[in-house]
Design a protein around this motif. Structure first.
Motif, PDB file in Angstrom:
ATOM      1  N   SER A   9      12.311   4.791   7.162  1.00  0.00           N
ATOM      2  CA  SER A   9      11.307   3.197   6.418  1.00  0.00           C
ATOM      3  C   SER A   9      11.811   2.988   5.143  1.00  0.00           C
ATOM      4  O   SER A   9      12.391   3.038   4.382  1.00  0.00           O
ATOM      5  N   VAL A  10      10.939   1.656   4.520  1.00  0.00           N
ATOM      6  CA  VAL A  10      11.473   0.836   3.790  1.00  0.00           C
ATOM      7  C   VAL A  10      10.211   0.140   2.960  1.00  0.00           C
ATOM      8  O   VAL A  10       9.685  -0.340   3.704  1.00  0.00           O
ATOM      9  N   VAL A  11       9.996   0.462   1.628  1.00  0.00           N
ATOM     10  CA  VAL A  11       8.621  -0.010   0.975  1.00  0.00           C
ATOM     11  C   VAL A  11       9.639  -0.278  -0.191  1.00  0.00           C
ATOM     12  O   VAL A  11       9.873   0.079  -1.387  1.00  0.00           O
ATOM     13  N   PHE A  12       8.671  -1.946  -0.762  1.00  0.00           N
ATOM     14  CA  PHE A  12       8.658  -1.939  -1.914  1.00  0.00           C
ATOM     15  C   PHE A  12       7.990  -2.356  -2.703  1.00  0.00           C
ATOM     16  O   PHE A  12       6.580  -2.218  -1.946  1.00  0.00           O
ATOM     17  N   GLU A  13       7.842  -1.928  -4.261  1.00  0.00           N
ATOM     18  CA  GLU A  13       6.759  -1.995  -5.001  1.00  0.00           C
ATOM     19  C   GLU A  13       6.293  -2.157  -5.361  1.00  0.00           C
ATOM     20  O   GLU A  13       7.141  -2.460  -6.786  1.00  0.00           O
ATOM     21  N   ASN A  14       5.733  -3.767  -5.819  1.00  0.00           N
ATOM     22  CA  ASN A  14       5.947  -4.312  -6.429  1.00  0.00           C
ATOM     23  C   ASN A  14       6.787  -4.992  -7.277  1.00  0.00           C
ATOM     24  O   ASN A  14       7.571  -4.685  -8.382  1.00  0.00           O
ATOM     25  N   SER A  31       5.692  -6.333  -2.309  1.00  0.00           N
ATOM     26  CA  SER A  31       4.857  -5.120  -2.198  1.00  0.00           C
ATOM     27  C   SER A  31       5.263  -5.109  -0.675  1.00  0.00           C
ATOM     28  O   SER A  31       4.353  -6.425   0.212  1.00  0.00           O
ATOM     29  N   PHE A  32       5.536  -4.264   0.381  1.00  0.00           N
ATOM     30  CA  PHE A  32       4.987  -4.368   1.724  1.00  0.00           C
ATOM     31  C   PHE A  32       5.801  -3.106   2.306  1.00  0.00           C
ATOM     32  O   PHE A  32       6.360  -2.199   1.573  1.00  0.00           O
ATOM     33  N   THR A  33       5.606  -2.342   3.168  1.00  0.00           N
ATOM     34  CA  THR A  33       6.130  -1.131   4.245  1.00  0.00           C
ATOM     35  C   THR A  33       6.441  -1.622   5.346  1.00  0.00           C
ATOM     36  O   THR A  33       5.872  -2.194   6.613  1.00  0.00           O
ATOM     37  N   ILE A  34       7.559  -1.215   5.342  1.00  0.00           N
ATOM     38  CA  ILE A  34       8.331  -1.388   7.499  1.00  0.00           C
ATOM     39  C   ILE A  34       8.618   0.101   7.848  1.00  0.00           C
ATOM     40  O   ILE A  34       8.861   1.121   7.253  1.00  0.00           O
ATOM     41  N   ASN A  35       7.608   0.699   8.273  1.00  0.00           N
ATOM     42  CA  ASN A  35       7.108   2.096   8.786  1.00  0.00           C
ATOM     43  C   ASN A  35       9.015   2.140   9.996  1.00  0.00           C
ATOM     44  O   ASN A  35       9.738   1.442  10.887  1.00  0.00           O
ATOM     45  N   PRO A  36       9.173   3.566  10.423  1.00  0.00           N
ATOM     46  CA  PRO A  36      10.598   3.983  10.710  1.00  0.00           C
ATOM     47  C   PRO A  36      10.317   3.551  12.450  1.00  0.00           C
ATOM     48  O   PRO A  36       9.406   3.574  13.131  1.00  0.00           O
TER      49      PRO A  36
END
Length: 362
Positions: A9-14, A31-36
């Motif tokens: 996964s790839v996660v950006f937090e603020n 901020s965003f989340t990319i799932n596996p």
């Protein structure tokens, strides 16, 4: 030996990225989340921050604020060499003096993998991208599309958690772009890869993506599936950027449940109100949602009229520029056998699909 996939996964937090002691903000609290296993496209106009975002995933740029996680691991301060990602560049970046096989194996050999094992994996990578038997050639002996596939194979043999693609098709002609983007998408799905794809080409993004993150002026303007972005744009900017759209002023006159009655230049349409109240709104109208007919012909619509200022035949469609009381309109019409001539007066109506209410304050 098989090339393994370890989708992360790839996660950006603020996350914020500034340059010049904060004088220039390239990314602003994103901020965003990319799932596996997803292919997610970063899309937007030049200077919007999409390439900076990709480079921060790669470790080629570092966040000024916020946190970046890959596969659940905090990589915010890690250099590129310590991140489990591989990048496919716009320019291919192949070594001209090396054979195709040596190019694909290069990343493995510099990390200490034995030459025989590296070449075996490189052969597997070439087979994956449809280039089995091309290993002894030089890059100069390949077409542009083949060179890009070599670049993809070189990234895949490193077995990354995340595959990054930076405008990988921009150097190819239109027909080859369609072919290679299909190959990349099929390969990503076959291997279950997590992929982050940067492009400024809206059609390309719609064609390859599970999700699209549209960026504008250093922030996320909207994110969602291709269908959500096309059919439910959150703003006039999104409507116009994801496919063409005519942005016309209208009046929301009545709300009934999730639907609203909208007056557009005297024509009444019933559309989802999308949380907007009674009063002025904009309506994003897709070019193929506009119906044109001769002014003396029969029409189910009211008397909204316009004039054709330009007509162009494109083989499978006519494209028209139309002036009207609701503004200048761009129209795509599949009826090529009876084209309307420049200067003709027309009636204007709307089909049932391709209209969406968007806010007026942007």
């Amino acid at each position: 030996m098989k090339i393994k996939t370890r989708a992360g996964s790839v996660v950006f937090e603020n996350v914020t990225k500034t340059y010049g002691l904060g004088a220039v903000t390239a990314i602003d609290n994103v901020s965003f989340t990319i799932n596996p296993g997803e292919l997610v496209t970063l899309l937007g106009p030049s200077g919007c921050g999409k390439t900076t975002t990709l480079r921060m995933i790669a470790g080629l740029e570092h966040a000024t604020k916020g946190k970046i996680l890959i596969g659940g691991k905090d990589v915010t301060q890690l250099p590129a060499t310590d991140r489990d990602v591989s990048m496919v560049f716009q320019s291919y970046a192949l070594f001209p003096h090396m054979t195709v096989l040596e190019n694909v194996a290069y990343g493995l050999t510099v990390t200490g993998v034995a030459k025989a094992e590296a070449h075996e994996k490189a052969e597997e990578g070439l087979d994956l991208v449809g280039l089995a038997g091309y290993g002894r050639r030089l890059p100069s002996e390949l077409s542009g599309g083949q060179q890009q596939r070599v670049a993809v194979a070189r990234a895949l043999v490193l077995e990354p958690e995340v595959l990054l693609l930076d405008e990988p098709l921009s150097n190819l002609d239109a027909k080859l772009r369609r072919q290679v983007r299909t190959e990349i998408r099929e390969l990503q799905q076959k291997l279950g890869l997590t992929a982050v794809y940067v492009t400024h080409d809206q059609e390309e993004a719609l064609a390859v993506s599970d999700h699209i993150i549209v960026m504008n002026r250093a922030v996320i303007a909207q994110q969602g599936t291709p269908r959500e972005l096309y059919e439910q744009p959150a703003s006039g900017f999104i409507a116009d950027f994801i496919g063409d759209a005519n942005l016309v002023g209208a009046e929301l006159v009545e709300v009934e449940g999730d639907m609203a009655h909208i007056e557009i230049g005297g024509l009444r349409q019933t559309l989802p109100h999308r949380g907007l109240g009674i009063g002025p709104v904009n309506v994003a109208v897709r070019p193929d949602a506009i119906e044109l007919s001769a002014v003396n012909g029969e029409s189910r619509q009211s008397s909204l009229k316009g004039h054709i200022t330009h007509a162009a035949y494109l083989g499978n469609q006519m494209q028209y520029s139309v002036t009207s009381d609701i503004g200048d309109l761009f129209v795509i019409d599949p009826h090529i056998d009876a084209p309307i001539a420049t200067g003709d007066e027309v009636r204007i109506g709307f089909s049932g699909r391709g209209l969406a209410v968007v806010p007026t304050d942007e």
